[in-house]
Structure formats: C-alpha cells, structure tokens
Scaffold this motif. Sequence first.
Motif, PDB file in Angstrom:
ATOM      1  N   CYS A   1      -3.912  10.816  -5.144  1.00  0.00           N
ATOM      2  CA  CYS A   1      -2.578  10.320  -5.483  1.00  0.00           C
ATOM      3  C   CYS A   1      -2.646   9.193  -6.502  1.00  0.00           C
ATOM      4  CB  CYS A   1      -1.880   9.831  -4.214  1.00  0.00           C
ATOM      5  SG  CYS A   1      -0.191   9.236  -4.465  1.00  0.00           S
ATOM      6  N   CYS A   2      -1.683   9.180  -7.417  1.00  0.00           N
ATOM      7  CA  CYS A   2      -1.511   8.071  -8.350  1.00  0.00           C
ATOM      8  C   CYS A   2      -0.039   7.936  -8.672  1.00  0.00           C
ATOM      9  CB  CYS A   2      -2.318   8.305  -9.630  1.00  0.00           C
ATOM     10  SG  CYS A   2      -2.273   6.895 -10.775  1.00  0.00           S
ATOM     11  N   GLY A   3       0.440   6.710  -8.694  1.00  0.00           N
ATOM     12  CA  GLY A   3       1.847   6.458  -8.984  1.00  0.00           C
ATOM     13  C   GLY A   3       2.230   5.060  -8.553  1.00  0.00           C
ATOM     14  N   PRO A   4       3.509   4.778  -8.438  1.00  0.00           N
ATOM     15  CA  PRO A   4       3.944   3.461  -7.971  1.00  0.00           C
ATOM     16  C   PRO A   4       3.361   3.141  -6.603  1.00  0.00           C
ATOM     17  CG  PRO A   4       5.789   4.747  -8.816  1.00  0.00           C
ATOM     18  CD  PRO A   4       4.637   5.684  -8.724  1.00  0.00           C
TER      19      PRO A   4
ATOM     20  N   LYS B   1       1.438   4.304  -0.971  1.00  0.00           N
ATOM     21  CA  LYS B   1       1.326   3.892   0.428  1.00  0.00           C
ATOM     22  C   LYS B   1       2.011   4.897   1.347  1.00  0.00           C
ATOM     23  CE  LYS B   1       0.824  -1.043  -0.508  1.00  0.00           C
ATOM     24  NZ  LYS B   1       1.374  -2.409  -0.318  1.00  0.00           N
ATOM     25  N   ALA B   2       3.147   5.441   0.906  1.00  0.00           N
ATOM     26  CA  ALA B   2       3.843   6.442   1.715  1.00  0.00           C
ATOM     27  C   ALA B   2       3.021   7.729   1.804  1.00  0.00           C
ATOM     28  CB  ALA B   2       5.211   6.726   1.121  1.00  0.00           C
TER      29      ALA B   2
ATOM     30  N   PHE C   1      -9.814   4.541  -4.869  1.00  0.00           N
ATOM     31  CA  PHE C   1     -10.279   4.090  -3.558  1.00  0.00           C
ATOM     32  C   PHE C   1      -9.877   5.111  -2.501  1.00  0.00           C
ATOM     33  CE2 PHE C   1      -9.826   0.212  -5.981  1.00  0.00           C
ATOM     34  CZ  PHE C   1     -10.917  -0.567  -5.590  1.00  0.00           C
ATOM     35  N   ASN C   2     -10.761   5.327  -1.547  1.00  0.00           N
ATOM     36  CA  ASN C   2     -10.354   6.032  -0.337  1.00  0.00           C
ATOM     37  C   ASN C   2      -9.440   5.098   0.440  1.00  0.00           C
ATOM     38  OD1 ASN C   2     -10.594   6.941   2.617  1.00  0.00           O
ATOM     39  ND2 ASN C   2     -11.639   8.588   1.520  1.00  0.00           N
ATOM     40  N   ILE C   3      -8.389   5.617   1.027  1.00  0.00           N
ATOM     41  CA  ILE C   3      -7.443   4.731   1.718  1.00  0.00           C
ATOM     42  C   ILE C   3      -8.083   3.999   2.878  1.00  0.00           C
ATOM     43  CG2 ILE C   3      -5.409   6.017   1.007  1.00  0.00           C
ATOM     44  CD1 ILE C   3      -5.336   7.247   3.844  1.00  0.00           C
TER      45      ILE C   3
ATOM     46  N   TRP D   1      -4.200  -1.637   3.509  1.00  0.00           N
ATOM     47  CA  TRP D   1      -2.771  -1.342   3.530  1.00  0.00           C
ATOM     48  C   TRP D   1      -2.277  -1.185   4.969  1.00  0.00           C
ATOM     49  CZ3 TRP D   1      -2.280   3.056  -0.685  1.00  0.00           C
ATOM     50  CH2 TRP D   1      -2.455   2.487  -1.950  1.00  0.00           C
ATOM     51  N   GLN D   2      -1.098  -1.711   5.235  1.00  0.00           N
ATOM     52  CA  GLN D   2      -0.454  -1.533   6.530  1.00  0.00           C
ATOM     53  C   GLN D   2       0.382  -0.257   6.466  1.00  0.00           C
ATOM     54  OE1 GLN D   2      -1.155  -3.638   9.187  1.00  0.00           O
ATOM     55  NE2 GLN D   2      -2.649  -4.415   7.708  1.00  0.00           N
ATOM     56  N   ILE D   3      -0.207   0.840   6.838  1.00  0.00           N
ATOM     57  CA  ILE D   3       0.483   2.137   6.735  1.00  0.00           C
ATOM     58  C   ILE D   3       0.464   2.849   8.077  1.00  0.00           C
ATOM     59  CG2 ILE D   3       0.059   2.458   4.287  1.00  0.00           C
ATOM     60  CD1 ILE D   3      -2.318   4.206   4.966  1.00  0.00           C
TER      61      ILE D   3
END
Length: 260
Positions: free
Chosen positions: A194-197, A202-203, A251-253, A258-260
């Motif tokens: 994924c790449c974007g805002p 995060k979503a 990066f691997n998440i 991140w608080q996801i």
Amino acid sequence: MTKLTADFRVTQSVRLHKLYTLLKLTPADTSLELPEVMPGQFVQVAVPNAPHTFLRRPISVNYFDAANRELWLLIRRAGEGTSILAGLEEGSVVNLILPLGNSFTMPESAGSRVLLVGGGVGVAPMLYFGHCLRSQGYEPRFLLGARSEADLLELDEFRALGETFISTDDGSLGEPGVVTLNSALRPGIDRIYCCGPAPMMKAVAAKAREIGADCEVSLENMMACGLGACLCCVEKTVKGNVCVCTEGPVFNINQLTWQI
C-alpha cells in the motif's frame, strides 16, 4: 547499492490531470550505465532554475525500463518545487540522485495472492511493482482509490497488468467510498502492499490485520536529503526511531508503532 548522481533529459511530459504530470526521462549522457532500480525505491530531484528552492524533491519511481534506459516520475503539484518540475517541457534537463531507499518484498511463491493498493500519487510505485511482479510470473491485482473518476491515474496501464478494482469517494467509477470498503479487500489475500495518504495506509493496515494478510506500506514522510543526514523523515518503529529515506520508505506494518 550503488548510488548515481546524473543529469536526465525529459523525453516526454504528459499532463494527466490538473495536479499531476508524468515525466519520462532518459540519461543526458547516452553512454551512462544505469544502476538497478527496485520497486518501491525513489529518486531525489533537483529543481532546475529555482534559486529559492534549495532542497531536492523525493519522487517515487513510477516505472523503470532498464533496456530502454527510461525512467518515469509521476509529479503532483504541491508547492513551488513540484510545480516547476511538473511544468518541465520536452528537452529539459534535471539532476537526479538514484536509486534511494529500500524496496517492496517479493511474495514467497508465484501462487501468492497479492493486492497492490494505491491512493492519489501513492499509485506511482505500484505501477512499477506491478510490472516487476508480472515479469517474474506473479499475477498482481490492484485496488486504486480516488475522489472521483477524473482523479484516477494511469488506469489503462494498471488494467494491462492485472485485475484492477476501483474505489471513488463519489461513486463515479467502481465501488463508492474509501478503499477499505472495497470488496477486493477480503479474506484470502496473502500479501497487501500500500502507498497513499497516511490515514488511508493506516486503515488498510488495520484491514490487513483483520483479514490475516501480511502488509507492507510505503511511507511518504518529508525527505529533505534522501540520505539520512537531515533527520526530517524520522519514523518511530518497534526498534526505535529510524530515517524513512534510508531504512524505508517501505516497512512491514509489524515494524511500525501505528495504533491500528
């Protein structure tokens, strides 16, 4: 990996949208040997003829053709520097440092079910990654998000590489709503890229954990130098603070806090 600083000539400038321009470049020195460029890497572009713009601009590699010595950069007009770059005409010369950063991780097997998710200018690295996957026998699928049909970029190029799903905020093409509501994001996917805002990534990362898919994201932190010297792009990870330009941008998440 070898880094190169060299002049590149604009062979084609294509206005894709009022905010986006595609620059196709080749080395100004026709004898120059280009280094290998991996999907997910970026370049630092010096803004020509701009005495008040001192810093280079980091731009994702949109496509790279080693055989034809061609590099594509998708430029979004965001400020003075990128507006100058987006306005370059055929024959203009720009200086690049490349390749910078790390790359996406290739799936473990050709049978892996992969989904490449891009939003806005974040679609840029997904096109080259899709080409690389296809050339190595994988079957990439794409999920592209935009505000409306008019804001979708390089749609024909993506469709030529694999099945392409669309989400638009206004429902003018594809499924209405954000990408995380798209039916393509469902259990059965092995890897998501994924790449974007940042809110979108995060979503998507949260959705990946929900459906049990491994997930890598390409961060778009501000990068002033691209070499880890200025510390503008620091990101907090499970191993401490790191420079996105050298330890990333991919990066691997599971590496992120991140608080996801």
